[in-house]
Structure formats: C-alpha cells, structure tokens
Design a protein around this motif. Sequence first.
Motif, PDB file in Angstrom:
ATOM      1  N   GLY A 164      -3.238  -2.537   5.495  1.00 25.49           N
ATOM      2  CA  GLY A 164      -3.245  -3.728   4.666  1.00 25.49           C
ATOM      3  C   GLY A 164      -1.827  -4.231   4.491  1.00 25.49           C
ATOM      4  N   TYR A 166       0.958  -5.456   1.793  1.00 23.65           N
ATOM      5  CA  TYR A 166       1.204  -5.199   0.380  1.00 23.65           C
ATOM      6  C   TYR A 166       2.540  -5.784  -0.060  1.00 23.65           C
ATOM      7  N   ARG A 231      -4.070   1.948   4.222  1.00 27.83           N
ATOM      8  CA  ARG A 231      -4.743   1.684   2.947  1.00 27.83           C
ATOM      9  C   ARG A 231      -4.609   2.874   1.985  1.00 27.83           C
ATOM     10  N   GLY A 234      -1.147   2.409   0.398  1.00 31.13           N
ATOM     11  CA  GLY A 234      -0.885   1.219  -0.397  1.00 31.13           C
ATOM     12  C   GLY A 234      -1.831   1.018  -1.569  1.00 31.13           C
ATOM     13  N   ASP A 235      -3.117   1.325  -1.384  1.00 37.18           N
ATOM     14  CA  ASP A 235      -4.097   1.026  -2.431  1.00 37.18           C
ATOM     15  C   ASP A 235      -3.855   1.806  -3.716  1.00 37.18           C
ATOM     16  N   GLY A 236      -3.308   3.010  -3.592  1.00 38.51           N
ATOM     17  CA  GLY A 236      -3.117   3.829  -4.782  1.00 38.51           C
ATOM     18  C   GLY A 236      -1.799   3.613  -5.490  1.00 38.51           C
ATOM     19  N   VAL A 241       0.338  -4.801  -4.715  1.00 40.39           N
ATOM     20  CA  VAL A 241      -0.981  -5.428  -4.633  1.00 40.39           C
ATOM     21  C   VAL A 241      -1.297  -5.722  -3.177  1.00 40.39           C
ATOM     22  N   HIS A 242      -2.582  -5.719  -2.883  1.00 42.40           N
ATOM     23  CA  HIS A 242      -3.074  -5.970  -1.532  1.00 42.40           C
ATOM     24  C   HIS A 242      -3.143  -7.477  -1.302  1.00 42.40           C
ATOM     25  N   GLN A 288     -14.543   0.269   5.268  1.00 39.93           N
ATOM     26  CA  GLN A 288     -13.997   0.367   3.911  1.00 39.93           C
ATOM     27  C   GLN A 288     -14.227  -0.935   3.161  1.00 39.93           C
ATOM     28  N   GLU A 290     -13.499  -3.953   0.879  1.00 42.97           N
ATOM     29  CA  GLU A 290     -12.263  -4.650   0.530  1.00 42.97           C
ATOM     30  C   GLU A 290     -12.177  -4.850  -0.978  1.00 42.97           C
TER      31      GLU A 290
END
Length: 290
Positions: A164, A166, A231, A234-236, A241-242, A288, A290
């Motif tokens: 992703g 970020y 992901r 970055g997601d955690g 932010v994505h 996954q 989104e």
Amino acid sequence: MVDWQDLHHFAVLARAGSLSAAARDLGVDHATIGWRVASLEDALALRLIERLPRRVALTPEGIAIAALAAEIAGTVQAIERRARGYAASPVATVRISAPPALAARLIAPQVAGFHRAQPGITLVLSGAARIAALDRGEAEIAVRLSRPDDPDLLIRRVGVMRFGLYATPDQAATPPEEWTFIGYDSVLEHVPQQAWLRTVLAGRPIVFQASDLFGQKEAARAGLGSVVLPRFLGDGDPTLVHLPVEPKPPSRDVWLVTYPDLKRSPVIRAAMDFLARVIGQGCPVGAQVE
C-alpha cells in the motif's frame, strides 16, 4: 591421492573468480587458497590456473577439473543434507533466511511461542536482502519473494505480500499533485513495488531513497513523503494512513524453500510449519479487505 580440501578450495576459487572472493567465501586468507591450489596441481601434475597480477584464469585443464569438482561438491553437500534429514536428535538448530521486513515483523515476534512448543529447536534467523545459497549450506530454509527455478528444491507458496501507499495524515491532506515520494535506491529499481512507484509519479519527485524498508518507513513517519510498504508493516502504524491510489500497488508471492531430503527431518518440518503459519497470518493468500 587428491586431498578433498585441496579440491574444495579449487572449486570455490573457480566459482568465485578471484583469490580474494574465494578467501571471503571460505573464511581463510589468500595464502591458504594459493597453497591449496598449488598442492592440487602437484597431485594432478597439471597446471590448473594462470596466476595473473590481479586475478586468476583457469587453464583449459582447470576448466575441466573445476566442472568435475563442482559435481563432487554438490554430492558432498547432498550427503550432508541427507544426514541432517535422518538425524533423530530432539535438539537441533535450524538456520532460516528471510527478507528483513518479514524476519523482523512477522517471524521474530512469534519465535517465543515456537520455543515454548519446541524447546529443543533453536532457530537462527537471518534477515538479509540477498538470497541465501541453500546449496552452499548458508541456511536450511529460505523465505523468498520470487519463485526459485531450481528443480531440486522443495517449494511451497505460503503467502501473498500486498503493498500500500502510506503517508502521515498531514501529507495525506495535501493535494495529490503535491505529493512527494520515498523509494528504494538504484540497486533495487527492479523490484515490482519500485517499478510500480515509477509508473504513478507523473512528474512528482522521489525526495529520499533508502536500501531498506525500515529506513523508508522512518522517513515517511517524519513527514518527508509517501512510501510503498507491505500492508503488514504499514497498516499497524498509527502515525501513517493508507492512501487511495490507482492502479493499486502490486503484490508478491511468498515462497518457503528447502531441499526435499531435509524435509524428512521432524525438526525441519516443525520449523517449516511454523513459518508457513506466521507468514500466512501476516500475508494471507486470500484477498485482503481494503
């Protein structure tokens, strides 16, 4: 009789192409390589190399002997792997090579649970960007982001690494045409996520380059620009932010690799099952949300 160590040192020299490279591979000094090769030449009564000022070149006889020596080395390594596969001892060490981000963020945090379940097995985890040479005994198991083409290897697809884009909330709030970007240095221009990044720049600049994802991520956290991250990385992160972007970043299959004769060992099977589970959780094969 030919000394196997002489033959082994010569085979490494032939593969490495220089005394310095062979010395690094074997962990010895130049002089050791030189006298081992000289000893082999005496035993065979053949000149195997031409000693040039800055390099060595194989003679025609050396080329032929090097090919045979490589076959012998492969056979010896297969014997060693088979012996490790037959070993029934409950105490063992398993060396694992994995890309740095996978090693640090998916595998290492779960090792405590593995140790509780398998106290007799010690995992040695190498988070290295380069591909470990399983045929030279650098690791028993490798985690790779490209499918190996060696037909002798046992290969298992265990996950899909999705990416992703970020940035910090402040960066994300700027108009997209004003975005700046963070990417790999020129050595890694070929990786799919970097190639994708190049296609979406549309004249916008890459303002910082780093050879590893952790350096890129820290620069993004500092507000320098947008970065392409896995992901799971970055997601955690609450500071990032994505960003919505089209086309979507690529994904890469994650492969677990070993030799079939090692897979016979209960120790290797336990380590592989552990890796497949933790990588599958962090990089699920299924789509996954989104």
